[in-house]
Every structure is written in structure tokens, then in C-alpha cells.
Design a protein around this motif. Structure first.
Motif, PDB file in Angstrom:
ATOM      1  N   UNK A  81      67.235  35.282 -44.584  1.00 25.63           N
ATOM      2  CA  UNK A  81      67.976  35.896 -43.326  1.00 25.63           C
ATOM      3  C   UNK A  81      68.044  37.457 -43.397  1.00 25.63           C
ATOM      4  N   UNK A  82      68.370  38.126 -44.697  1.00 24.10           N
ATOM      5  CA  UNK A  82      68.795  39.273 -44.741  1.00 24.10           C
ATOM      6  C   UNK A  82      67.673  40.503 -45.225  1.00 24.10           C
ATOM      7  N   UNK A  83      67.827  41.666 -44.874  1.00 25.46           N
ATOM      8  CA  UNK A  83      67.001  42.563 -45.281  1.00 25.46           C
ATOM      9  C   UNK A  83      67.681  43.477 -46.583  1.00 25.46           C
ATOM     10  N   UNK A  84      66.787  44.040 -47.438  1.00 23.60           N
ATOM     11  CA  UNK A  84      67.404  44.892 -48.598  1.00 23.60           C
ATOM     12  C   UNK A  84      66.603  46.205 -48.439  1.00 23.60           C
ATOM     13  N   UNK A  85      67.480  47.236 -48.963  1.00 23.41           N
ATOM     14  CA  UNK A  85      66.557  48.657 -48.771  1.00 23.41           C
ATOM     15  C   UNK A  85      66.427  49.293 -50.158  1.00 23.41           C
TER      16      UNK A  85
END
Length: 160
Positions: A82-86
Motif C-alpha cells: 500500500x505505502x511508499x518509502x523514500x
């Protein structure tokens, strides 16, 4: 004590597979990196607070820390659905660049196959057209920051 670990060749194969209008537009590329005798593979939970996930130096070796001239391959995969990472990469000159790693995506940092992560990147201020690659710096660390909610990432590093 003599090591019983024999160096081996890491084979990295990237395959894109797609057929459009009956025509195959896929591709497979393979890279072989010899003399690998150390690998690290781990899954880490990245929170919404930036944290160091890998470090590189001339002398420090330990959990998540590698000799900068020995690293040959780094892959980081966002295992979240679902989510992103930087991911933020910093060199010895405190230059940084960041990349957005969306759900399920991977980022490969291509080390120099003869010098590791030594002198592998430079960054320039906004508006500068050409970075001065003569002054590139050693990669010193990689940090990760989940933007919305904690995410699991997989880290793979191969060294000689």
C-alpha cells in the motif's frame, strides 16, 4: 582460522515481459559479478521517522555496515502492498539524493565493479545542468523513511 566460504559469482537477471498487439517487447539482461564472498539479506521495518539502513566506510564492518571498496551490488525492495518509502543516499561531501520507492518496487544501486561505492555519485544544486563527476564522492549511508505508515523493506548487499 581459515575460512571455509568459497567466493562465488552473483548472477543478477532483470526481465521485463510484455506482449503488445501480439508482439513481444520484453527483454532480459544478465550481469555476473565474480568473487562475491559476503552477502547480507534482511527484512527491516521502516517507520515514519528517517533511519539509517546501510552504512559504508573504509574501516567499519558490522550489522548493516560495509567496507565501501568491497560492495558490488545493493538492492532494496519495498515489500509493502500500500505505502511508499523514500530512500536517501548521502556521500562523503554531504551531497544527497532521494528516490521514491512505491509499493512492490525495487531500487538497485550499481556499485563500481572494481571500486565498490567509492566515488560513485555527486549531486548538484537545482538549476545546475551538469554535475562535476570529477568530484564525485563515496557513498557513506542510505536512510529510509516511510511516508504514511510503517513499511517492510528487503535489503540485499553483496561484497567481495
Amino acid at each position: 582460522m581459515t575460512s571455509t566460504v568459497s567466493a562465488a559469482t552473483l548472477t543478477v537477471t532483470l526481465t521485463e515481459s510484455i506482449t503488445l498487439n501480439g508482439d513481444d517487447h520484453g527483454s532480459t539482461n544478465t550481469l555476473e559479478i565474480g568473487s562475491i564472498n559476503e552477502v547480507m539479506k534482511r527484512i527491516v521495518t521502516v517507520t515514519t521517522t528517517e533511519q539509517e539502513i546501510l552504512a559504508f566506510s573504509k574501516t567499519a564492518v558490522g550489522p548493516g555496515k560495509f567496507l565501501d571498496d568491497k560492495v558490488r551490488y545493493i538492492r532494496i525492495t519495498n515489500l509493502d502492498d500500500t505505502n511508499e518509502v523514500v530512500l536517501t543516499f548521502k556521500n562523503e561531501d554531504n551531497d544527497e539524493f532521494a528516490v521514491f520507492l512505491d509499493k512492490g518496487c525495487s531500487f538497485i544501486y550499481n556499485a563500481d565493479l572494481s571500486a565498490g561505492v567509492v566515488d560513485t555519485f555527486n549531486a548538484v544544486a537545482a538549476g545546475d545542468v551538469t554535475p562535476n563527476l570529477a568530484t564525485k564522492g563515496d557513498l557513506v549511508n542510505i536512510t529510509a523513511d516511510a511516508k504514511i505508515a510503517s513499511c517492510d523493506i528487503e535489503i540485499f548487499v553483496a561484497s567481495i
